[in-house]
Scaffold this motif. Structure first.
Motif, PDB file in Angstrom:
ATOM      1  N   VAL A   1       0.839  -1.206   0.000  1.00  0.00           N
ATOM      2  CA  VAL A   1       0.000   0.000   0.000  1.00  0.00           C
ATOM      3  C   VAL A   1       0.869   1.250   0.000  1.00  0.00           C
ATOM      4  CG1 VAL A   1      -1.659   1.341   1.339  1.00  0.00           C
ATOM      5  CG2 VAL A   1      -1.966  -1.131   1.103  1.00  0.00           C
TER       6      VAL A   1
ATOM      7  N   LEU B   1       2.368   2.076  -3.400  1.00  0.00           N
ATOM      8  CA  LEU B   1       1.423   2.634  -4.364  1.00  0.00           C
ATOM      9  C   LEU B   1       0.980   4.046  -3.977  1.00  0.00           C
ATOM     10  CD1 LEU B   1      -0.677  -0.555  -5.156  1.00  0.00           C
ATOM     11  CD2 LEU B   1       0.946   0.606  -6.652  1.00  0.00           C
ATOM     12  N   VAL B   2       0.995   4.348  -2.683  1.00  0.00           N
ATOM     13  CA  VAL B   2       0.690   5.717  -2.251  1.00  0.00           C
ATOM     14  C   VAL B   2       1.818   6.662  -2.672  1.00  0.00           C
ATOM     15  CG1 VAL B   2       0.452   7.217  -0.242  1.00  0.00           C
ATOM     16  CG2 VAL B   2      -0.810   5.055  -0.337  1.00  0.00           C
TER      17      VAL B   2
ATOM     18  N   HIS C   1       4.054   6.221  -5.119  1.00  0.00           N
ATOM     19  CA  HIS C   1       4.279   6.278  -6.567  1.00  0.00           C
ATOM     20  C   HIS C   1       2.928   6.416  -7.277  1.00  0.00           C
ATOM     21  CE1 HIS C   1       7.825   4.208  -4.878  1.00  0.00           C
ATOM     22  NE2 HIS C   1       8.500   4.850  -5.836  1.00  0.00           N
ATOM     23  N   SER C   2       2.423   7.612  -7.300  1.00  0.00           N
ATOM     24  CA  SER C   2       1.084   7.853  -7.841  1.00  0.00           C
ATOM     25  C   SER C   2       0.986   7.531  -9.329  1.00  0.00           C
ATOM     26  CB  SER C   2       0.663   9.319  -7.596  1.00  0.00           C
ATOM     27  OG  SER C   2       1.613  10.179  -8.198  1.00  0.00           O
TER      28      SER C   2
ATOM     29  N   ARG D   1       0.592   3.873  -9.674  1.00  0.00           N
ATOM     30  CA  ARG D   1      -0.755   3.503  -9.235  1.00  0.00           C
ATOM     31  C   ARG D   1      -1.791   3.817 -10.314  1.00  0.00           C
ATOM     32  NH1 ARG D   1      -1.091   6.745  -5.229  1.00  0.00           N
ATOM     33  NH2 ARG D   1      -2.496   8.295  -6.118  1.00  0.00           N
ATOM     34  N   GLU D   2      -1.710   4.998 -10.903  1.00  0.00           N
ATOM     35  CA  GLU D   2      -2.669   5.398 -11.929  1.00  0.00           C
ATOM     36  C   GLU D   2      -2.543   4.533 -13.174  1.00  0.00           C
ATOM     37  OE1 GLU D   2      -1.833   9.505 -12.438  1.00  0.00           O
ATOM     38  OE2 GLU D   2      -2.582  10.064 -10.450  1.00  0.00           O
TER      39      GLU D   2
ATOM     40  N   ARG E   1      -4.161   1.178 -12.425  1.00  0.00           N
ATOM     41  CA  ARG E   1      -5.626   1.267 -12.418  1.00  0.00           C
ATOM     42  C   ARG E   1      -6.163   1.395 -13.840  1.00  0.00           C
ATOM     43  NH1 ARG E   1      -8.276   1.932  -7.705  1.00  0.00           N
ATOM     44  NH2 ARG E   1     -10.012   2.991  -8.693  1.00  0.00           N
TER      45      ARG E   1
END
Length: 345
Positions: free
Chosen positions: A330, A333-334, A336-337, A340-341, A344
């Motif tokens: 978690v 991913l917080v 390294h935005s 993460r994007e 998704r």
């Protein structure tokens, strides 16, 4: 036994129905699935469809109703939600082929599948964001075990489960259907029914651990189950009952099942059913998902992710390395935005 003046087709229907007395028989006739006698009376009431009759001029006309085969899945779902089982009987030859055997020959038909709450495979009947578990519980002397499978994903699990833990484990898994041996203690039946699952019974042979070991080895095409772990007799019996029931309902066309995974009861936090309801982890007090903790935090974009989130929320880990690894994932991913994007997307 066939009624007086029964036509060959009705005789065939009754013969097939005798094999599935506890299911509603969807009997294929051209573009429709037809039901007769008591099945027709029950189905017409539950499905809100017109009840008519066959051989209306006879002294005892046969009650009858039907649904279009192309829309059958919706009717299956309605019946399954009401706790019914459905035996799907298809035509195995064309009317022209049947006539080659004689002008009065009946088209060959046979049941190709038994649809039950725990054995749904149609995507249109399943909620992709939730597991649809079929479970089996069995006791062998002083040992007992719970096995469960989701045939839509192939996930197959088993664990030692003392009788006192059955209620909490069923509350955690929320299986749609639970198999127990015919003649099992009333206490087990009460626990299962209290959890809202459909209760199914099988004969003692389905839970035989010796024969069950061979059945499982044949299923996975191995000589021994040792490669998958060390299982108790109760665990083998519970897994074997699941395999037997799938063979019965899928008429030999078994889905692809992953090798069984043995779970330990100490790996996850034990939460009794009452506490679980009060915490509203995955279901609100009213019974639905809306208003639960899961609904508040679920931002997953895939069905598999939604199932994983629900599983982790319903079974909080007690293993420190596992918890730390999840926290690290978690945190990554917080931080390294962009990553993460992209994931998704």
């Amino acid at each position: 036994m066939s009624p007086p003046k029964a036509t060959p087709m009705i005789k065939q229907y009754l013969s097939i129905k005798d094999e599935y007395p506890d299911a509603l028989l969807f009997y294929r006739m051209g573009d429709f699935y037809e039901m007769f006698f008591e099945d027709a009376q029950v189905a017409s009431r539950i499905l809100d469809i017109t009840l008519t009759s066959r051989n209306k001029k006879d002294d005892s006309p046969v009650p009858m109703c039907g649904v279009p085969h192309h829309a059958a899945e919706g009717y299956f779902l309605t019946l399954i939600r009401k706790g019914f089982r459905v035996a799907v009987c298809e035509q195995m030859e064309s009317p022209a082929e049947a006539k080659k055997r004689g002008s009065k020959s009946v088209v060959k038909r046979e049941v190709v599948r038994l649809v039950t709450p725990g054995t749904l495979t149609e995507e249109s009947l399943l909620d992709g964001r939730r597991h649809n578990f079929l479970a089996a519980f069995h006791v062998v002397r002083d040992e007992s075990a719970l096995a469960w499978v989701d045939i839509s994903t192939g996930a197959f699990h088993v664990m030692a489960c003392p009788g006192a833990a059955l209620g909490p484990e069923l509350a955690r898994l929320s299986p749609r259907e639970v198999i127990i041996v015919d003649g099992a203690e009333a206490d087990w039946r009460a626990v299962i029914e209290e959890g809202g699952a459909t209760l199914t019974t099988l004969g003692a042979a389905a839970f035989d651990s010796t024969g069950g070991q061979k059945r499982l080895c044949d299923l996975y095409k191995v000589k021994s189950l040792d490669a998958f772990g060390t299982f108790t007799r109760a665990e083998v019996a519970a897994m074997a009952a699941v395999a037997e029931y799938l063979d019965i309902t899928q008429r030999g066309n078994l889905p692809l099942l992953r090798p069984p995974v043995k779970e330990g009861r100490t790996a996850a936090m034990q939460i009794d059913a009452t506490t679980r309801r009060s915490l509203e982890l995955t279901h609100a007090m009213g019974g639905g998902r809306q208003g639960s903790l899961l609904a508040a935090i679920d931002r997953t974009v895939t069905a598999a992710g939604a199932r994983l989130l629900e599983r982790r929320l319903a079974s909080p880990s007690c293993d420190v390395p596992t918890i730390a690894a999840r926290q690290d994932a978690v945190a990554a991913l917080v931080e390294h935005s962009r990553l993460r994007e992209d994931m998704r997307d």
